[in-house]
Design a protein around this motif. Structure first.
Motif, mmCIF file in Angstrom:
data_model
loop_
_atom_site.group_PDB
_atom_site.id
_atom_site.type_symbol
_atom_site.label_atom_id
_atom_site.label_comp_id
_atom_site.label_asym_id
_atom_site.label_seq_id
_atom_site.Cartn_x
_atom_site.Cartn_y
_atom_site.Cartn_z
ATOM 1 N N VAL A 71 4.109 -5.813 -7.112
ATOM 2 C CA VAL A 71 2.960 -4.912 -7.004
ATOM 3 C C VAL A 71 3.353 -3.710 -6.171
ATOM 4 N N GLY A 72 3.049 -2.522 -6.646
ATOM 5 C CA GLY A 72 3.240 -1.322 -5.848
ATOM 6 C C GLY A 72 4.563 -0.628 -6.039
ATOM 7 N N GLY A 73 5.618 -1.354 -6.302
ATOM 8 C CA GLY A 73 6.914 -0.719 -6.459
ATOM 9 C C GLY A 73 7.377 -0.061 -5.169
ATOM 10 N N GLY A 74 8.433 0.714 -5.252
ATOM 11 C CA GLY A 74 8.975 1.376 -4.078
ATOM 12 C C GLY A 74 8.058 2.434 -3.500
ATOM 13 N N LEU A 75 7.184 2.988 -4.327
ATOM 14 C CA LEU A 75 6.293 4.055 -3.866
ATOM 15 C C LEU A 75 5.002 3.530 -3.261
ATOM 16 N N GLY A 76 4.671 2.296 -3.509
ATOM 17 C CA GLY A 76 3.424 1.742 -3.018
ATOM 18 C C GLY A 76 2.317 1.878 -4.040
ATOM 19 N N ILE A 77 1.318 1.057 -3.893
ATOM 20 C CA ILE A 77 0.235 1.022 -4.875
ATOM 21 C C ILE A 77 -0.612 2.297 -4.835
ATOM 22 N N VAL A 78 -0.684 2.952 -3.684
ATOM 23 C CA VAL A 78 -1.445 4.205 -3.586
ATOM 24 C C VAL A 78 -0.854 5.236 -4.544
ATOM 25 N N SER A 79 0.463 5.353 -4.573
ATOM 26 C CA SER A 79 1.125 6.300 -5.484
ATOM 27 C C SER A 79 1.087 5.808 -6.920
ATOM 28 N N MET A 80 1.250 4.508 -7.108
ATOM 29 C CA MET A 80 1.249 3.951 -8.464
ATOM 30 C C MET A 80 -0.098 4.169 -9.158
ATOM 31 N N LEU A 81 -1.181 4.141 -8.396
ATOM 32 C CA LEU A 81 -2.511 4.374 -8.964
ATOM 33 C C LEU A 81 -2.850 5.857 -9.058
ATOM 34 N N VAL A 100 2.160 9.098 0.204
ATOM 35 C CA VAL A 100 1.538 9.318 1.505
ATOM 36 C C VAL A 100 2.597 9.565 2.574
ATOM 37 N N LEU A 101 3.711 8.853 2.491
ATOM 38 C CA LEU A 101 4.788 8.984 3.482
ATOM 39 C C LEU A 101 6.093 9.361 2.793
ATOM 40 N N ASP A 102 6.902 10.147 3.491
ATOM 41 C CA ASP A 102 8.246 10.469 3.007
ATOM 42 C C ASP A 102 9.135 9.236 3.140
ATOM 43 N N SER A 103 10.170 9.194 2.353
ATOM 44 C CA SER A 103 11.090 8.056 2.437
ATOM 45 C C SER A 103 11.773 7.997 3.797
ATOM 46 N N SER A 104 11.984 9.156 4.432
ATOM 47 C CA SER A 104 12.621 9.156 5.758
ATOM 48 C C SER A 104 11.725 8.477 6.806
ATOM 49 N N ASP A 105 10.405 8.652 6.672
ATOM 50 C CA ASP A 105 9.480 7.982 7.597
ATOM 51 C C ASP A 105 9.539 6.472 7.418
ATOM 52 N N LEU A 106 9.543 6.049 6.166
ATOM 53 C CA LEU A 106 9.622 4.614 5.887
ATOM 54 C C LEU A 106 10.972 4.041 6.313
ATOM 55 N N GLN A 107 12.041 4.811 6.104
ATOM 56 C CA GLN A 107 13.373 4.342 6.504
ATOM 57 C C GLN A 107 13.449 4.117 8.008
ATOM 58 N N ALA A 108 12.921 5.062 8.778
ATOM 59 C CA ALA A 108 12.962 4.939 10.234
ATOM 60 C C ALA A 108 12.184 3.712 10.698
ATOM 61 N N LEU A 109 10.994 3.514 10.128
ATOM 62 C CA LEU A 109 10.179 2.364 10.499
ATOM 63 C C LEU A 109 10.853 1.058 10.097
ATOM 64 N N GLU A 110 11.354 0.990 8.888
ATOM 65 C CA GLU A 110 11.985 -0.241 8.414
ATOM 66 C C GLU A 110 13.294 -0.535 9.152
ATOM 67 N N PHE A 111 13.995 0.502 9.587
ATOM 68 C CA PHE A 111 15.216 0.294 10.371
ATOM 69 C C PHE A 111 14.884 -0.412 11.679
ATOM 70 N N LEU A 152 0.805 -1.221 0.000
ATOM 71 C CA LEU A 152 0.000 0.000 0.000
ATOM 72 C C LEU A 152 0.840 1.276 0.000
ATOM 73 N N LEU A 153 1.817 1.341 0.890
ATOM 74 C CA LEU A 153 2.537 2.592 1.126
ATOM 75 C C LEU A 153 3.944 2.637 0.562
ATOM 76 N N GLY A 154 4.472 1.510 0.147
ATOM 77 C CA GLY A 154 5.816 1.475 -0.407
ATOM 78 C C GLY A 154 6.859 1.081 0.618
ATOM 79 N N SER A 155 8.091 1.153 0.177
ATOM 80 C CA SER A 155 9.214 0.758 1.014
ATOM 81 C C SER A 155 10.373 1.713 0.787
ATOM 82 N N ALA A 156 11.189 1.875 1.798
ATOM 83 C CA ALA A 156 12.360 2.738 1.689
ATOM 84 C C ALA A 156 13.483 2.040 0.936
#
Length: 117
Positions: free
Chosen positions: A46-56, A63-74, A35-39
């Protein structure tokens, strides 16, 4: 759903090592990443790095900055790769999820107010 899942393991973080729990956690994290992508620049179908919300193109920007996703994934990676899961690490994960959820809610509220303007 992800934060609720993590909340259920705050008291006994060692349960995050049980096979059934790990499978369920992988489903939840995978759904969020679709849905939201990955850092990380992972090979996704499906969805790519940006997520399906952005792809569509459901919004002008992700929806989220890459820094937000990076912090969560870390934090997620630190917990998933640790030999022993400690309560402070799970609490930090819960906190990062809360920050992400707050940003998603802010994004939704801005989009709703734009619709009615």
């Amino acid at each position: 759903r992800e934060r609720a899942f993590v909340s259920g393991h705050l008291v006994r973080p060692e349960t995050l090592r049980l096979a059934a729990v790990v499978r369920k956690l992988a489903e939840v994290i995978g759904a969020r990443k679709v849905l939201l992508g990955s850092a990380t620049d992972a090979n996704t179908i499906v969805g790519g790095g940006l997520g399906i919300v952005s792809m569509l193109r459901l919004g002008e920007q992700p929806v989220l900055d890459s820094s937000d996703l990076q912090a969560l994934e870390f934090v997620e990676n630190r917990i998933l790769n640790a030999k022993k899961v400690e309560k402070p690490a799970v609490a930090e994960w819960w906190h990062q999820l809360t920050k992400v959820i707050d940003k998603i809610h802010q994004h939704i509220m801005v989009r709703i107010s734009d619709i009615f303007d």
